[in-house]
Write an enzyme that holds these catalytic residues in place. Structure first.
Site, short mmCIF file in Angstrom:
data_model
loop_
_atom_site.label_atom_id
_atom_site.label_comp_id
_atom_site.label_asym_id
_atom_site.label_seq_id
_atom_site.Cartn_x
_atom_site.Cartn_y
_atom_site.Cartn_z
N THR A 1 0.83 -1.21 0.00
CA THR A 1 0.00 0.00 0.00
C THR A 1 0.87 1.26 0.00
O THR A 1 0.48 2.29 -0.55
CB THR A 1 -0.94 0.03 1.22
OG1 THR A 1 -0.18 -0.17 2.42
CG2 THR A 1 -2.02 -1.03 1.11
N PHE B 1 -7.31 -4.66 0.09
CA PHE B 1 -8.65 -5.16 -0.16
C PHE B 1 -9.64 -4.82 0.95
O PHE B 1 -10.78 -4.50 0.69
CB PHE B 1 -8.62 -6.68 -0.37
CG PHE B 1 -8.15 -7.07 -1.74
CD1 PHE B 1 -9.04 -7.50 -2.70
CD2 PHE B 1 -6.80 -7.00 -2.07
CE1 PHE B 1 -8.61 -7.85 -3.97
CE2 PHE B 1 -6.36 -7.36 -3.33
CZ PHE B 1 -7.27 -7.78 -4.29
N ARG B 2 -9.19 -4.89 2.20
CA ARG B 2 -10.15 -4.89 3.29
C ARG B 2 -10.21 -3.62 4.12
O ARG B 2 -11.04 -3.53 5.02
CB ARG B 2 -9.89 -6.10 4.20
CG ARG B 2 -10.26 -7.40 3.52
CD ARG B 2 -9.99 -8.62 4.35
NE ARG B 2 -10.58 -9.78 3.72
CZ ARG B 2 -10.07 -10.41 2.67
NH1 ARG B 2 -8.94 -9.98 2.15
NH2 ARG B 2 -10.68 -11.44 2.14
N ASP C 1 2.03 -8.33 -7.13
CA ASP C 1 2.56 -7.18 -7.86
C ASP C 1 4.02 -7.31 -8.29
O ASP C 1 4.53 -6.46 -9.02
CB ASP C 1 2.40 -5.90 -7.03
CG ASP C 1 2.89 -6.07 -5.59
OD1 ASP C 1 4.02 -6.59 -5.41
OD2 ASP C 1 2.16 -5.68 -4.66
N HIS D 1 -0.21 -16.26 -4.28
CA HIS D 1 -1.38 -15.96 -5.12
C HIS D 1 -1.02 -15.59 -6.55
O HIS D 1 -1.82 -15.04 -7.28
CB HIS D 1 -2.21 -14.84 -4.46
CG HIS D 1 -2.78 -15.23 -3.13
ND1 HIS D 1 -3.02 -14.34 -2.11
CD2 HIS D 1 -3.13 -16.46 -2.66
CE1 HIS D 1 -3.50 -14.98 -1.07
NE2 HIS D 1 -3.57 -16.27 -1.37
N CYS E 1 -1.75 -18.08 -22.28
CA CYS E 1 -2.89 -18.53 -23.08
C CYS E 1 -3.47 -19.79 -22.45
O CYS E 1 -2.72 -20.71 -22.09
CB CYS E 1 -2.43 -18.82 -24.51
SG CYS E 1 -3.71 -19.60 -25.52
N CYS F 1 -2.76 -22.78 -25.58
CA CYS F 1 -1.41 -23.18 -25.98
C CYS F 1 -0.33 -22.77 -24.98
O CYS F 1 0.84 -23.08 -25.16
CB CYS F 1 -1.07 -22.63 -27.37
SG CYS F 1 -0.79 -20.83 -27.41
N CYS G 1 -4.86 -14.72 -27.40
CA CYS G 1 -3.54 -15.21 -27.80
C CYS G 1 -3.28 -14.89 -29.27
O CYS G 1 -4.12 -15.14 -30.14
CB CYS G 1 -3.46 -16.71 -27.56
SG CYS G 1 -1.89 -17.47 -28.04
N ILE H 1 4.66 -0.74 8.15
CA ILE H 1 5.70 -1.72 7.87
C ILE H 1 6.94 -1.05 7.28
O ILE H 1 8.08 -1.40 7.61
CB ILE H 1 5.17 -2.84 6.93
CG1 ILE H 1 6.23 -3.91 6.68
CG2 ILE H 1 4.66 -2.27 5.62
CD1 ILE H 1 6.42 -4.85 7.81
#
Length: 248
Positions: A31, A38-39, A109, A124, A132, A135, A157, A239
């Protein structure tokens, strides 16, 4: 010396006496680079779309409505010009000195690698990798971003015409087994675990913390987490501010 300064001194002592540190991080790490979480009250889950964000970033929604998925994805999950912040850079520095052995991240990211970290487990996936669905040809993030300028906004693709999908774990999809195994192995060997910028509510990722059996568990987060009760040290602050005050 105020309370935060005292806690940062303890954190420094922990780091100085450790030789196998693992960092486990979430959205709060990025951030400060300008990527929304998200929250929080301003996060993606509290913004209004035609559908709830949780539904949009699910596999069933992607399959049924890829155009709307990519409209959301390009606007909210591809953030141009973002750069690593103090937290990313300090973690990379700790790895270079041999103190930190792995970064386990829930973020998509790629900023840890951009900062110089080498051993990164992306639970994640990553927006930087796209394939694709037929392929398996690779496409970079720019190809996905620019696909919104033409046709239906769905990246296809160039080789076979099929839809290109981000290498991101959507809701209803399983985490990559090899990534999970690597993260578990790193946690089991660690003598210190720093958890930062995560509320520890997303499973199964958050459950990986249970594989850490060392004596020094540090939590750095602006708000309380479910693991505060078992932590050796808790710092409720930025952080980037906290890690920026550490000497590698």
């Amino acid at each position: 010396m105020n309370e935060i300064s005292e806690k940062i001194k303890i954190l420094q002592d922990y780091i100085d006496s450790s030789s196998n540190i693992v960092f486990f991080g979430g959205a709060g790490v990025s951030t400060e680079s300008g990527i929304p979480d998200f929250r929080s009250k301003d996060g993606l889950y509290n913004q209004k779309w035609h559908y709830p964000p949780e539904q949009i970033i699910s596999r069933s929604f992607f399959d049924a409505n890829p155009a709307e998925f990519y409209r959301f994805y390009r606007e909210k999950l591809i953030i141009p010009g973002v750069k690593p912040n103090t937290a990313h850079l300090k973690l990379a520095e700790l790895e270079r000195t041999g103190k930190l052995t792995a970064v386990i991240t829930q973020n998509i990211d790629g900023l840890h690698q951009a900062a110089g970290s080498k051993n990164v487990f992306e639970l994640h996936g990553s927006t930087l990798r796209n394939y694709c669905m037929n392929c398996h040809a690779f496409y970079d993030i720019d190809y996905i971003a620019k696909s919104g300028d033409s046709g239906d906004g769905i990246p296809h693709c160039k080789k076979c015409g099929s839809i290109v999908k981000p290498d991101v774990v959507l809701y209803e999809e399983n985490l990559d087994e090899q990534c999970i195994e690597g993260a578990i192995h790193a946690l089991e060997k660690a003598d210190m675990l720093i958890i930062g910028g995560t509320s520890l509510v997303v499973y199964p990722a958050a459950g990986l913390v249970n594989y850490f059996h060392g004596s020094k568990l540090v939590l750095i987060n602006k708000s309380e987490t479910s693991d505060d009760a078992i932590a050796s040290l808790i710092i409720h602050d930025s952080i980037g501010k906290v890690l920026g005050a550490i000497h590698a």
